[in-house]
Design a protein around this motif. Structure first.
Motif, PDB file in Angstrom:
ATOM      1  N   LEU A   1      93.987  46.014  45.975  1.00 46.62           N
ATOM      2  CA  LEU A   1      94.049  45.901  44.517  1.00 46.62           C
ATOM      3  C   LEU A   1      94.873  47.057  43.968  1.00 46.62           C
ATOM      4  O   LEU A   1      94.456  48.217  44.045  1.00 46.62           O
ATOM      5  CB  LEU A   1      92.640  45.913  43.919  1.00 46.62           C
TER       6      LEU A   1
ATOM      7  N   GLU B   1      96.460  42.055  45.010  1.00 38.93           N
ATOM      8  CA  GLU B   1      96.363  41.701  43.606  1.00 38.93           C
ATOM      9  C   GLU B   1      96.784  42.901  42.761  1.00 38.93           C
ATOM     10  O   GLU B   1      96.747  44.047  43.234  1.00 38.93           O
ATOM     11  CB  GLU B   1      94.932  41.280  43.247  1.00 38.93           C
TER      12      GLU B   1
ATOM     13  N   ILE C   1      88.601  46.845  52.048  1.00 34.76           N
ATOM     14  CA  ILE C   1      89.088  46.895  50.669  1.00 34.76           C
ATOM     15  C   ILE C   1      89.907  48.163  50.462  1.00 34.76           C
ATOM     16  O   ILE C   1      89.547  49.232  50.936  1.00 34.76           O
ATOM     17  CB  ILE C   1      87.929  46.836  49.654  1.00 34.76           C
TER      18      ILE C   1
ATOM     19  N   CYS D   1      85.537  47.424  41.582  1.00 36.73           N
ATOM     20  CA  CYS D   1      86.044  46.056  41.449  1.00 36.73           C
ATOM     21  C   CYS D   1      86.229  45.427  42.823  1.00 36.73           C
ATOM     22  O   CYS D   1      85.889  44.257  43.045  1.00 36.73           O
ATOM     23  CB  CYS D   1      87.359  46.043  40.683  1.00 36.73           C
ATOM     24  N   LEU D   2      86.743  46.198  43.759  1.00 33.40           N
ATOM     25  CA  LEU D   2      86.966  45.706  45.109  1.00 33.40           C
ATOM     26  C   LEU D   2      85.663  45.424  45.838  1.00 33.40           C
ATOM     27  O   LEU D   2      85.552  44.441  46.579  1.00 33.40           O
ATOM     28  CB  LEU D   2      87.802  46.714  45.894  1.00 33.40           C
TER      29      LEU D   2
ATOM     30  N   SER E   1      83.721  39.759  50.678  1.00 31.31           N
ATOM     31  CA  SER E   1      82.790  38.709  51.092  1.00 31.31           C
ATOM     32  C   SER E   1      82.245  38.908  52.496  1.00 31.31           C
ATOM     33  O   SER E   1      81.354  38.171  52.927  1.00 31.31           O
ATOM     34  CB  SER E   1      83.479  37.339  51.008  1.00 31.31           C
TER      35      SER E   1
ATOM     36  N   ASN F   1      83.012  44.315  44.601  1.00 37.65           N
ATOM     37  CA  ASN F   1      82.519  43.029  44.103  1.00 37.65           C
ATOM     38  C   ASN F   1      83.299  41.852  44.684  1.00 37.65           C
ATOM     39  O   ASN F   1      82.763  40.738  44.784  1.00 37.65           O
ATOM     40  CB  ASN F   1      82.610  42.999  42.574  1.00 37.65           C
ATOM     41  N   LYS F   2      84.555  42.085  45.072  1.00 39.62           N
ATOM     42  CA  LYS F   2      85.388  41.002  45.589  1.00 39.62           C
ATOM     43  C   LYS F   2      85.138  40.710  47.069  1.00 39.62           C
ATOM     44  O   LYS F   2      85.381  39.603  47.542  1.00 39.62           O
ATOM     45  CB  LYS F   2      86.876  41.360  45.399  1.00 39.62           C
TER      46      LYS F   2
ATOM     47  N   ILE G   1      91.505  43.068  51.283  1.00 39.70           N
ATOM     48  CA  ILE G   1      91.795  42.892  49.860  1.00 39.70           C
ATOM     49  C   ILE G   1      92.380  44.192  49.328  1.00 39.70           C
ATOM     50  O   ILE G   1      91.743  45.246  49.391  1.00 39.70           O
ATOM     51  CB  ILE G   1      90.535  42.528  49.063  1.00 39.70           C
TER      52      ILE G   1
END
Length: 319
Positions: A40, A67, A10, A81-82, A87, A84-85, A38
């Motif tokens: 952000l 994003e 992240i 926030c990252l 996986s 939580n995203k 990911i």
């Protein structure tokens, strides 16, 4: 966890066009397969987003995504926030301007596989100091009583983080505990949250070798905050530092109060944290009044010899 755990990386971004491509390269070229990346972006005003999108397209990185926040959140909240995203079984936070060694993920995943009680893992690092950058060699500061297998135990000194956030890795299954720290913390920061919760649950470990280069320059978010603090003067800076330590300590107490996890010596550790809060309050008061004799009249309220000597040295030096 599977024999070959999946990995998420992240990365929060903000106006990172100068150095981000070098960091993206070091992630893409990792020797261990990365399940997802990911990114952000926090409303950059430069070309960061377009550069990342072009990079993803150039290398056909179908498992990478970028994003954009609808509003600026700040780097602290952006990191959470990252988290939580993500996986993957193991989550690796990344800054936008450092350089990872290509075997970083592989070595840290191997460590998790051989240490089943590790939930949070940190490593050492090398520094890459550029113009305007200042060395911050926390990796040279001793972490107390590290076990032979690399576990960092709960001590007065080890309560507070001693590594930057990009050298961390955390099990996805443990993020629910980190979230408790965030939900009930006072101005929580992702690396402080992971470190504190790891220490409190006896599941913070260290890989005793560098896994990348920490780029030190004058433009980072943390560096900007430190510049703002210098306007407060030496005593103002010291008081603010004590306030931050108090905030982390209060956050740790809130975590102990709200977590249902099995925490060793939970009551004893809470008592130690409460004593530290009282100590920080006394020390802040002494710094505000700038009186050396107050250290001696309040000496019984200190938790150890080190802060006594530190306050005396600071007051004498800046008398």
């Amino acid at each position: 966890m599977n024999l070959r755990p999946s990995v998420s990386v992240i990365m929060p971004t903000y106006n990172g066009e100068k150095n981000i491509l070098e960091q993206l390269d070091s992630i893409r070229q990792q020797t261990y397969p990365v399940e997802e990346v990911i990114i952000l972006d926090d409303r950059s005003t430069d070309n960061t987003v377009s550069m990342v999108k072009e990079y993803i397209k150039k290398y056909n990185l179908t498992n990478w995504q970028v994003e954009e926040n609808k509003k600026n959140l700040g780097w602290r909240l952006n990191f959470f926030c990252l988290l939580n995203k993500a996986s993957g079984d193991i989550v690796f936070p990344s800054d936008q301007d450092d350089i990872w060694y290509l075997d970083k993920i592989n070595k840290m995943v191997d460590f998790f596989l051989s240490h089943s009680t590790a939930n949070v893992l940190v490593s050492n690092y090398d520094e890459l100091i550029e113009f305007g950058g200042v060395s911050y060699p926390c990796s040279q500061r001793v972490i107390e009583k590290v076990t032979q297998e690399g576990r960092i135990p709960f001590t007065l000194k080890n309560i507070y983080l001693n590594r930057p956030g990009w050298v961390y890795a955390v099990r996805k299954s443990f993020l629910k505990e980190v979230k408790i720290f965030f939900d009930f913390g006072v101005v929580p920061v992702h690396d402080s949250a992971m470190w504190s919760v790891g220490v409190l649950t006896d599941s913070l470990f260290i890989l005793r070798e560098p896994t990348g280069q920490w780029r030190k320059h004058g433009q980072s978010a943390m560096r900007t905050e430190k510049k703002d603090e210098t306007k407060k003067g030496l005593f103002g800076i010291r008081i603010r530092k004590l306030e931050r330590l108090k905030e982390i300590t209060i956050s740790s107490i809130h975590y102990l109060e709200h977590s249902s996890a099995s925490i060793p010596q939970k009551k004893d550790r809470a008592q130690i944290l409460h004593k530290l809060i009282r100590e920080y309050e006394i020390r802040s008061s002494i710094m505000e009044k700038r009186k050396i004799y107050l250290v001696f009249t309040n000496i019984s309220k200190y938790t150890s010899l080190h802060p006594i000597l530190a306050d005396l040295w600071f007051l004498i030096k800046n008398k």
